[in-house]
Enzyme design. Sequence first.
Site, PDB file in Angstrom:
ATOM      1  N   ASP A  31       0.865  -1.188   0.000  1.00  0.00           N
ATOM      2  CA  ASP A  31       0.000   0.000   0.000  1.00  0.00           C
ATOM      3  C   ASP A  31       0.900   1.236   0.000  1.00  0.00           C
ATOM      4  OD1 ASP A  31      -3.210   0.311   1.347  1.00  0.00           O
ATOM      5  OD2 ASP A  31      -1.954   2.075   0.934  1.00  0.00           O
ATOM      6  N   GLY A  36      -4.726   4.755   2.190  1.00  0.00           N
ATOM      7  CA  GLY A  36      -4.774   3.762   3.267  1.00  0.00           C
ATOM      8  C   GLY A  36      -4.309   4.337   4.596  1.00  0.00           C
ATOM      9  N   ALA A  74      -6.618   1.309  -5.494  1.00  0.00           N
ATOM     10  CA  ALA A  74      -7.236   2.068  -6.588  1.00  0.00           C
ATOM     11  C   ALA A  74      -7.802   3.363  -6.039  1.00  0.00           C
ATOM     12  CB  ALA A  74      -8.371   1.262  -7.221  1.00  0.00           C
ATOM     13  N   TYR A 140     -14.187   6.593 -13.399  1.00  0.00           N
ATOM     14  CA  TYR A 140     -13.906   5.524 -12.434  1.00  0.00           C
ATOM     15  C   TYR A 140     -14.389   4.171 -12.971  1.00  0.00           C
ATOM     16  CZ  TYR A 140     -14.605   2.551  -8.363  1.00  0.00           C
ATOM     17  OH  TYR A 140     -14.613   1.486  -7.510  1.00  0.00           O
ATOM     18  N   PHE A 168     -21.211  -3.380  -5.025  1.00  0.00           N
ATOM     19  CA  PHE A 168     -22.162  -2.286  -4.964  1.00  0.00           C
ATOM     20  C   PHE A 168     -21.632  -1.361  -3.862  1.00  0.00           C
ATOM     21  CE2 PHE A 168     -25.325  -3.102  -8.231  1.00  0.00           C
ATOM     22  CZ  PHE A 168     -24.666  -4.169  -8.807  1.00  0.00           C
TER      23      PHE A 168
END
Length: 327
Positions: A31, A36, A74, A140, A168
């Site tokens: 990361d 993060g 991402a 995106y 979702f």
Amino acid sequence: MNVLVTGGAGYVGSHAARCLERAGHEIWIYDNLSEGNRGAVRQQRLIVGDLMDRPKLVSVLRDHRVESVMHFAASAYVGVSVERPADYYQNNVVGTLSLMEAMRETGVNRMVFSSTCATYGIPEIVPITENEKQQPINPYGFTKLVIERALSDYAAAYGWSYAALRYFNASGAAAEGDLGEDHDPETHLIPIVLQTALGQREAVLVFGDDYPTPDGTCIRDYIHVEDLAAAHISALNRLGPGVQFQLNLGTGAGFTVRQVIDACERVSGRKIPCRIAPRRAGDPPALVANAERARRELGWHPKYTTIESIVETAWRWHQSHPQGYAD
Ligand code: UDP
């Protein structure tokens, strides 16, 4: 299995990393900490690095004898992607291709990929099945679709096995109360509503009340982050020669922005001020999953099936961590 978790210090990644460790996997978190949080991971497992640093990725994959990659790293804000598409194409497309090339160089050919319902754009049929056309309406969604396509091509040409999991709306927090949502800046609905309940914001701006939905506000399918994490472990276990699949991960129930705010009022017992604001660019009116395939193929059943139960975990997190991981 030895698993590299990119973006494992992020919101979904940190919950999945914990779930992987509990299932007995040996994990390494990769990361760059741009989004993060150090506080979300066990320090001994964290490697601070960027997706664009391919030599570093190659040595990490090699040194730790990585067998599979769970790729969460991402940029994931629909609205920002409309304003700054270059960042999204760089990070999500160029960054992921760099990772995929590092995998090729080291012979790692299994990936569980964080995709999104934003790849569907404005669906013709809701609830959305995996067969719905993927026609994203924001950068995106496009960046995620490009990688789904690249994975399919890598599978055909190089024998990769992959799962593209189309989330979702990830929401909620760990049942233990020590992992949760902490974005800077925060753009997601539930954290914003709960921060307003805590008095950290004046009012919730409701982005549009003139959509073709029962109360005019957008409908989304909110899926608990621990349910998402569990689906990742099941997907990982399914990977193997010739195995490729795409799955929707949602509860199958849609809630309007107003219904989410109402649920937050009930759970917090507080009145939450709201103001109607213009629509946010890139927002489809309604996104709800048909998640039958995930149930069938993974035997996956979300544990959190009501919006209140999801909001309750988020509320505990926000109350105990009003400044997120800084607390
Ligand atoms: N939303 C809103 N006000 C906010 C944040 C979000 O009205 O301050 C709406 C947004 O327009 C969308 C829904 O809430 O319809 C969920 O947005 P979020 O950013 O949480 O997730 P997304 O659906 O973009 O992944």
